[in-house]
Motif scaffolding. Structure first.
Motif, short mmCIF file in Angstrom:
data_model
loop_
_atom_site.label_atom_id
_atom_site.label_comp_id
_atom_site.label_asym_id
_atom_site.label_seq_id
_atom_site.Cartn_x
_atom_site.Cartn_y
_atom_site.Cartn_z
N SER A 26 6.17 39.93 -69.34
CA SER A 26 4.81 39.53 -68.98
C SER A 26 4.21 40.55 -68.01
CB SER A 26 4.76 38.12 -68.41
OG SER A 26 5.81 37.95 -67.52
N LEU A 27 2.94 40.87 -68.27
CA LEU A 27 2.19 41.76 -67.39
C LEU A 27 1.24 40.88 -66.58
CD1 LEU A 27 1.06 44.62 -69.81
CD2 LEU A 27 3.26 44.29 -68.68
N ASP A 28 0.97 41.27 -65.34
CA ASP A 28 -0.03 40.50 -64.59
C ASP A 28 -1.43 40.97 -65.00
OD1 ASP A 28 -0.70 42.76 -63.14
OD2 ASP A 28 0.23 42.09 -61.28
N ALA A 29 -2.45 40.38 -64.36
CA ALA A 29 -3.83 40.64 -64.79
C ALA A 29 -4.20 42.11 -64.64
CB ALA A 29 -4.78 39.78 -63.97
N GLU A 30 -3.47 42.81 -63.77
CA GLU A 30 -3.77 44.24 -63.55
C GLU A 30 -2.83 45.14 -64.33
OE1 GLU A 30 -3.51 44.28 -59.32
OE2 GLU A 30 -5.52 43.45 -59.10
N TRP A 32 0.53 45.14 -64.41
CA TRP A 32 1.84 45.49 -63.82
C TRP A 32 2.96 44.65 -64.43
CZ3 TRP A 32 2.08 49.64 -60.77
CH2 TRP A 32 0.96 50.02 -60.02
N ALA A 33 4.10 45.29 -64.62
CA ALA A 33 5.32 44.59 -65.03
C ALA A 33 6.37 44.79 -63.94
CB ALA A 33 5.84 45.17 -66.34
N GLU A 34 7.26 43.82 -63.78
CA GLU A 34 8.39 43.98 -62.87
C GLU A 34 9.37 44.96 -63.51
OE1 GLU A 34 8.75 42.64 -59.88
OE2 GLU A 34 6.87 41.53 -60.06
N ARG A 74 7.25 47.66 -59.32
CA ARG A 74 6.39 47.39 -60.48
C ARG A 74 5.96 48.69 -61.16
NH1 ARG A 74 1.50 43.96 -58.59
NH2 ARG A 74 1.25 45.82 -57.32
N ARG A 76 3.12 50.22 -64.34
CA ARG A 76 2.07 49.93 -65.32
C ARG A 76 1.63 51.23 -65.99
NH1 ARG A 76 -3.64 48.32 -62.23
NH2 ARG A 76 -4.04 50.35 -61.30
N VAL A 85 -6.54 44.32 -69.56
CA VAL A 85 -6.03 44.35 -68.19
C VAL A 85 -7.12 44.92 -67.29
CG1 VAL A 85 -3.61 44.70 -68.87
CG2 VAL A 85 -5.03 46.68 -68.35
#
Ligand code: HQG
Length: 180
Positions: A26-30, A32-34, A74, A76, A85
């Motif tokens: 999962s990527l966040d709204a910006e 980024w992935a862990e 993180r 991206r 994104v």
């Protein structure tokens, strides 16, 4: 970059720009992935990635496609997304002229409709003609279109500059394009 790193870099482009769900990431709204999660999920799919390999790809990528945040936690992609994104880019004043490389077979359609982002979030433009020619050659016999960025910007169209130096626009109407 070795062949094996190139293929791992393409894998990173796939999951960080287009299809994170392919490996359950999962990527966040910006965007980024862990990094640890990405490495684990990749290895579950038989793709051997380590933190060292990822950092090597990030630092040697010819186009600086990816960035790791200062905490090292993180990662991206700097641009090129098809998924939505928010890269947090602010509109910028572009150089007077920008270039877009495409394939000759797309020219008629582009004359008609202008440049459209297609599957991506933005149309990609270059400040260097040579870069645009290389981008166009990925699709076939290349042609470089000249974008009248100064007029387009004056008329209220927004331009963004990605962290790796690619100029982005939502679209380019035909009246701002010059064909060679
Ligand atoms: C074309 C690479 C018909 C457009 C590169 C392009 C870049 C139209 C193709 C980045 C059209 C889309 C992006 C219209 C646009 N009718 N064709 N109205 N409007 N097109 O790959 O710009 O290596 O999505 O001209 O360096 O080629 O992945 O875009 O030919 O920066 O990091 O539709 O990808 O970076 O193709 O390349 P793409 P692009 P990476």
């Amino acid at each position: 970059m070795s062949e094996s790193l190139v293929s791992k870099s393409k894998f990173l482009s796939l999951v960080l720009r287009h299809k994170p769900e392919e490996i359950g990431l999962s990527l966040d709204a910006e965007g980024w992935a862990e990094l640890d999660q990405l490495i684990q999920l990749a290895s579950d799919k038989g793709i051997a990635l380590t933190r060292e390999l990822v950092l090597e790809i990030v630092s040697t990528s010819d186009k600086k496609r990816f960035v790791v945040d200062p905490t090292g936690e993180r990662i991206r992609a700097n641009q090129g997304h098809s998924i939505k994104v928010d890269l947090g880019l602010t509109p910028q004043q572009p150089p007077g002229t920008l270039f877009h490389g495409t394939a000759t077979r797309f020219a008629a359609s582009i004359r008609e409709s202008g440049l459209l982002p297609g599957a991506r979030q933005h149309v990609h433009l270059s400040s260097a003609e040579t870069t645009a020619r290389d981008v166009g050659a990925r699709h076939g016999s290349p042609v470089v279109l000249i974008v009248n960025a100064v007029d387009m910007h004056r008329d209220g169209h927004e331009f963004f500059l990605s962290a790796n130096g690619v100029w982005l626009a939502n679209a380019v109407p035909p009246r701002y394009l010059r064909f060679p």
